[in-house]
Design an enzyme around this catalytic site. Structure first.
Site, PDB file in Angstrom:
ATOM      1  N   CYS A  14       0.871  -1.166   0.228  1.00 54.20           N
ATOM      2  CA  CYS A  14      -0.144   0.180  -0.123  1.00 54.20           C
ATOM      3  C   CYS A  14       1.000   1.432  -0.133  1.00 54.20           C
ATOM      4  CB  CYS A  14      -1.028  -0.037   1.435  1.00 54.20           C
ATOM      5  SG  CYS A  14      -1.846  -1.528   1.320  1.00 54.20           S
ATOM      6  N   HIS A  63      -3.029   8.010   5.916  1.00 52.24           N
ATOM      7  CA  HIS A  63      -3.229   6.663   5.303  1.00 52.24           C
ATOM      8  C   HIS A  63      -4.495   6.016   5.663  1.00 52.24           C
ATOM      9  CE1 HIS A  63      -2.027   2.839   3.422  1.00 52.24           C
ATOM     10  NE2 HIS A  63      -2.165   2.137   4.763  1.00 52.24           N
ATOM     11  N   GLU A  89      -1.452   5.114  13.367  1.00 51.38           N
ATOM     12  CA  GLU A  89      -0.884   6.416  12.533  1.00 51.38           C
ATOM     13  C   GLU A  89      -1.301   7.729  13.289  1.00 51.38           C
ATOM     14  OE1 GLU A  89      -1.296   8.350   8.114  1.00 51.38           O
ATOM     15  OE2 GLU A  89      -2.787   6.861   8.721  1.00 51.38           O
ATOM     16  N   LYS A  97      -9.937   7.529   2.565  1.00 53.78           N
ATOM     17  CA  LYS A  97     -10.240   6.385   2.320  1.00 53.78           C
ATOM     18  C   LYS A  97     -11.607   6.118   2.640  1.00 53.78           C
ATOM     19  CE  LYS A  97      -5.827   4.004   2.315  1.00 53.78           C
ATOM     20  NZ  LYS A  97      -4.901   5.145   2.321  1.00 53.78           N
ATOM     21  N   HIS A 130     -10.151   1.368   0.531  1.00 45.43           N
ATOM     22  CA  HIS A 130      -8.568   1.288   0.364  1.00 45.43           C
ATOM     23  C   HIS A 130      -8.107   0.711  -0.865  1.00 45.43           C
ATOM     24  CE1 HIS A 130      -4.545   0.815   1.289  1.00 45.43           C
ATOM     25  NE2 HIS A 130      -4.611  -0.049   2.371  1.00 45.43           N
ATOM     26  N   PHE A 139       1.765  -3.415   4.122  1.00 41.63           N
ATOM     27  CA  PHE A 139       1.929  -4.519   4.631  1.00 41.63           C
ATOM     28  C   PHE A 139       3.728  -4.927   4.432  1.00 41.63           C
ATOM     29  CE2 PHE A 139      -2.134  -7.221   4.445  1.00 41.63           C
ATOM     30  CZ  PHE A 139      -2.691  -6.231   5.127  1.00 41.63           C
TER      31      PHE A 139
END
Length: 422
Positions: free
Chosen positions: A171, A311, A322, A344, A349, A408
């Site tokens: 991502c 994010h 975050e 998002k 996402h 990830f």
């Protein structure tokens, strides 16, 4: 960096001169931006396969895309959907920029990221192999599947002959593509880079696999309220698909041809967590280093940051982590005073495309003096206590905006933009 950590004054400056996007909110940049500001959600029932028995029956799909508006039908049949999304966005960005690629192809490159690649084509290939045998497998299967072919097709269709890159860092991938494009121009390897990301993960494997990890929301009764970044009732992200591209251009090159300039790309930072295959660094220290590196590269201080596009995936662990990252990188006092939003909530996402989608929204926020909202941010979470611009856009002119992407495997990337003022 120059002496004492200063940024060299003779470093090539890089600006954004074109934008392109196909997203769950619309098939153009303007349509997507308008829907975002209206507080719309791109979520709805999955149309691409039968969802019986799957943990989620909804996603944020791209709707009403006519790929033959961007590439001829015969060529489109040789591509996976993730390549279709990349090509549509790249064509839009090329047109928006007004570039004459053919006239200087050797000095124009591309960096097109994806987190997964041709997942739908991979599924199809395995199904045919199992059902009908190896001699019936589509001869284009491999070039539909492999992640670099979106970049390859963008280069072939647009005719770019400069650096050609394909980042595959989950991502964080398209933020890294933008950062790699910045570096290519600064180093003199290109004058223009078409950069961004693409993803088409709404498939049987995608939904089943992320569902098995319990990463995606199971709010099947109200999909448009399922993606709720920083909200206390968040239960996972909503799968999204998109393609988004930005045209990066060396400043004097852009000026010489009279190009419209949206913003300046000031800096880029990256780091790794070395912690867990999917969960973020719980301390926030590793991703905070990516932000700090980006600030140093941009020659700004945390006090200069006026907006953060987070994010913000809508996962229980990720959003609270975050929040810690932003506090570490900006300092607590500055963090509480800085508007933050996660788009998002509206787009879902989009994995490897997310960074480019969100960079585009950050650029437009700076250019137009409107900060996009975090929709569905309704119930306070004591671990997420910043100013997340809940539910309504905010008219506010800021000079510096940053966009975060974390992937990830521990990939962290941050890009910094400045509002353009001649």
């Amino acid at each position: 960096m120059g002496e004492n950590g200063s940024v060299p004054t003779d470093r090539r400056r890089v600006v954004i001169t074109g934008l392109g996007m196909v997203s769950p909110l619309g098939t153009t940049v303007e349509d997507s931006w308008a829907a975002l500001l209206r507080g719309e959600s791109g979520a709805g029932p999955i149309t691409q396969f039968d969802t019986t028995g799957f943990p989620a029956d909804f996603a944020c799909e791209v709707k009403d895309l006519e790929i033959t508006d961007y590439v001829d039908y015969k060529a489109s049949r040789r591509m996976d959907r993730f390549t279709h999304l990349a090509l549509a966005a790249a064509r839009q960005a090329e047109t928006d920029s007004g570039l004459d690629i053919a006239g200087e192809a050797d000095r124009i490159g591309a960096a097109v990221a994806t987190g997964i690649g041709g997942l739908k084509s991979f599924e199809s290939c395995i199904q045919v192999l199992d059902d009908r045998g190896p001699d019936r497998v589509n001869p284009f299967s491999i070039v539909q599947i492999i992640p670099n072919l979106a970049a390859g097709w963008v280069s072939m269709e647009l005719g770019t002959k400069g650096p050609l890159l394909s980042e595959c860092t989950a991502c964080a991938a398209s933020n890294m593509a933008i950062g790699d494009g910045l570096d290519a121009i600064r180093l003199g390897r290109a004058d223009v880079m078409i950069c961004g990301g693409t993803e088409a993960p709404v498939s049987r494997v995608g939904i089943a696999g992320f569902g098995a990890m319990r990463a995606i929301s199971r709010r099947n009764d109200e999909p448009q309220r399922a993606s709720r970044p920083f909200d206390a009732e968040r239960d996972g992200f909503v799968m999204g698909e998109a393609g988004a591209m930005v045209v990066l251009e060396e400043l004097e090159h852009a000026r010489a041809r009279g190009a419209k300039i949206y913003a300046e790309l000031l800096g880029y930072g990256l780091s790794s967590d070395a912690t867990h295959v999917s969960d973020p660094d719980p301390t926030g220290q590793s991703p905070a280093r990516a932000l700090e590196m980006a600030f140093a590269d941009a020659a700004i201080s945390p006090e200069d940051v006026g907006y953060v596009n987070a994010h913000g995936t809508s996962t229980p662990v990720g959003d609270s982590a975050e929040t810690r990252v932003i506090k570490l990188a900006l300092g607590e006092e500055k963090a509480y005073a800085t508007p933050v939003s996660s788009t998002k909530g509206a787009t879902g996402h989009c994995l490897g495309a997310a960074g480019a989608v969100e960079a585009t929204f950050t650029i437009l926020a700076l250019e137009r003096g409107v900060l996009p909202p975090t929709i569905n941010q309704e119930v306070a979470d004591p671990e997420c206590d910043l100013d997340y611009i809940p539910n309504e856009p905010r008219e506010q002119q800021v000079e510096i905006g940053v966009s975060n992407s974390f992937g990830f495997g521990g990939h962290n990337a941050c890009v910094v933009f400045r509002r353009w003022s001649p």
